[in-house]
Motif scaffolding. Structure first.
Motif, short mmCIF file in Angstrom:
data_model
loop_
_atom_site.label_atom_id
_atom_site.label_comp_id
_atom_site.label_asym_id
_atom_site.label_seq_id
_atom_site.Cartn_x
_atom_site.Cartn_y
_atom_site.Cartn_z
N ASP A 71 1.18 -4.53 -6.08
CA ASP A 71 2.15 -3.44 -6.27
C ASP A 71 2.20 -2.96 -7.73
O ASP A 71 2.95 -2.03 -8.04
N LEU A 99 0.52 -0.92 -9.60
CA LEU A 99 -0.55 0.08 -9.46
C LEU A 99 -1.13 0.48 -10.80
O LEU A 99 -2.35 0.51 -10.98
N ALA A 105 -0.03 -1.76 1.82
CA ALA A 105 1.09 -1.33 0.97
C ALA A 105 0.61 -0.54 -0.26
O ALA A 105 1.13 0.55 -0.53
N PRO A 106 -0.39 -1.03 -1.02
CA PRO A 106 -0.84 -0.23 -2.18
C PRO A 106 -1.49 1.10 -1.77
O PRO A 106 -1.42 2.07 -2.54
N VAL A 129 -0.51 3.01 0.86
CA VAL A 129 0.60 3.90 1.18
C VAL A 129 1.33 4.30 -0.11
O VAL A 129 1.84 5.41 -0.24
N ALA A 130 1.34 3.39 -1.10
CA ALA A 130 2.02 3.68 -2.38
C ALA A 130 1.17 4.57 -3.29
O ALA A 130 1.64 4.97 -4.35
N GLY A 131 -0.09 4.83 -2.92
CA GLY A 131 -0.87 5.80 -3.69
C GLY A 131 -1.86 5.21 -4.70
O GLY A 131 -2.28 5.90 -5.63
N LEU A 132 -2.29 3.96 -4.50
CA LEU A 132 -3.23 3.37 -5.46
C LEU A 132 -4.57 4.12 -5.48
O LEU A 132 -5.15 4.34 -6.54
N ALA A 138 -2.72 8.33 -0.32
CA ALA A 138 -1.40 8.11 0.30
C ALA A 138 -1.17 9.08 1.46
O ALA A 138 -0.63 8.70 2.50
N GLY A 152 1.36 4.47 7.57
CA GLY A 152 2.65 4.34 6.87
C GLY A 152 3.81 4.96 7.60
O GLY A 152 4.96 4.60 7.36
#
Ligand code: AMP
Ligand code: GLY
Length: 425
Positions: free
Chosen positions: A49, A51, A72-73, A75-78, A94, A101
């Protein structure tokens, strides 16, 4: 190439193992990794997390490809941050990862493009959700819209269970913001199968099918888990059903995402129910399955890194993959108490002995650390004992032979992984 893998599970150990074998791999990093991965890669103590720190690390170490394991990363935009920094990345943006997501987004996309899936309703208010349940009756499925670590789906056998599921998700907020909306679905009957493909925004290369065992105990009893074992391929997906999954589910979804300006790049995982009405999609995931990735990669003959890099650079049309005809199967060993409360920190012995069962046996670590040279369990799902053999039955026998050499009184596993495929043969 210098490669950075993100994640710390059995999936990431299998990815690191396959990438490290590639002649293209000069240096392999994994953030954060685990005790098994540490034998193959330099583990970087950065959680998925963080990023910006991951991107900074990749830039300062001149990483040629970032491979993102968990959802998770993504969907969070990594992947977006990597691309903005000029890094090549394997994994969707993302906007494209919303297919996993947000279940509401996924269902609406299927509805707009005629992709076969269970009938549904989407609600941001509990009374309206309950009214819909009352109108349709049970059995019925209640889902939290957002990511809930695999726990956000509740199969309800009667109306009261379904009302309670709505309250659990929306009022008790069991999954936080992921449950501000619910999806209520028709309950599909049939055999479930997972199908994996690589997508570079446009072209698709099929990987393989697999079947997972979600329940904690033998006979598919007990609470749901992240997966207690899996095998590949899944005998239920014969050639004509595979074609149907590609033509009615995978291709239209990839095209739909492209048409909506969310081009998909990475591995797309379709969870499919084979119904009497044909295959219907239950869910999409924006990543490899865990533990399905482990048997899948044990069957791959081709260079995984070359394929992931081609995917990242939009050149999948040049890729064709070779596979072992054999089956492969993984048995997950978990800490006693999982998926409920468990105590981490127990010692695991016998791993070298277990791996010595054969060249076609791999022990992937899912949640381990080294403490004064000893391997200790740090989580719920801890090891994935994976074997390849000419049939699921033979792979099962080989995997349990290795399992039985592991000395870990605080651990447990299912003893029936592969039963469905074996019953068919
Ligand atoms: P999901 O996270 O959406 O994959 O759901 C988790 C599991 O719930 C799936 O793997 C299925 O076993 C089950 N499931 C989800 N949706 C349905 C449905 N509409 N009908 C029957 N089972 C379902
Ligand atoms: N094993 C199921 C998943 O990875 O979602």
């Amino acid at each position: 190439m210098k490669v950075l893998v993100i994640g710390s599970g059995g999936r990431e150990h299998a990815l690191c193992w396959a990438i490290a074998k590639s002649p293209l791999c000069d240096r392999l990093y994994c953030a954060p990794g685990n005790a098994g991965i540490a034998a193959l890669a330099e583990c970087i103590p950065l959680s998925p997390d963080r990023l910006k720190e991951i991107v900074d690390f990749a830039i300062s170490h001149a990483v040629d490809l970032v491979v993102i394991g968990p959802e998770a990363p993504l969907v969070a935009g990594l992947a977006d941050l990597c691309e903005a920094a000029g890094l090549a990345v394997f994994g969707p943006s993302a906007k494209a990862a919303m297919i996993e997501g947000s279940k509401g987004f996924m269902k609406d996309l299927c509805a707009r493009y005629g992709i076969p899936t269970a009938a549904y309703g989407r609600f941001d208010e509990p009374d309206a959700a309950k009214e819909f349940i009352h109108r349709h009756g049970a059995p019925i499925v209640v889902k939290a819209d957002g990511l809930a670590a695999g726990k956000g789906v509740i199969i309800c056998h009667n109306e009261n269970e379904a009302f309670a599921a709505v309250d659990h998700i929306m009022i008790e907020a069991a999954f936080g913001k992921a449950g501000s909306e619910v999806i209520i679905e028709e309950c599909l009957q049939g055999e479930e199968v997972s199908f994996f493909v690589l997508v570079d925004g446009n072209d698709i290369v099929p990987l393989a099918s697999a079947q997972d065992h979600k329940a904690a105990y033998d006979g598919d009893e007990g609470p749901n888990t992240g997966g207690m074992g899996a095998y590949s391929p899944a005998p239920v997906l014969d050639e004509s059903l595979t074609r149907a999954v590609m033509e009615t589910i995978v291709r239209p979804t990839v095209d739909a995402l492209k048409a909506e300006d969310r081009p998909y790049k990475g591995v797309l995982y379709a969870g499919v129910m084979v119904t009497t009405d044909g295959p219907k999609v239950l869910e999409f995931n924006a990543r490899f399955g865990d533990p399905e990735c482990q048997p899948l990669l044990l069957r791959l003959k081709s260079d995984l890194l070359a394929a992931l890099a081609a995917c990242a650079h939009g050149r999948l049309r040049d890729v064709s993959l070779r596979w072992h005809d054999d089956a492969a199967l993984v048995v997950v060993l978990a800490t006693r108490g999982y998926p409920g409360h468990f105590a981490p920190g127990s010692h695991i012995r016998g791993l070298t002995d277990a791996a010595a069962v054969g060249d076609d046996v791999m022990i992937f670590h899912a949640s381990t650390a080294l403490e004064n040279g000893d391997v200790i369990a740090t989580g719920g799902r801890v090891l994935g004992v994976t074997a390849r053999a000419p049939s699921v039955k033979a792979a099962q026998a080989l995997a349990y032979q290795a399992v039985d050499r592991i000395d870990w009184p605080e651990g447990f596993c299912r003893r029936d992984i592969g039963w469905r495929a074996i019953a068919r043969s």
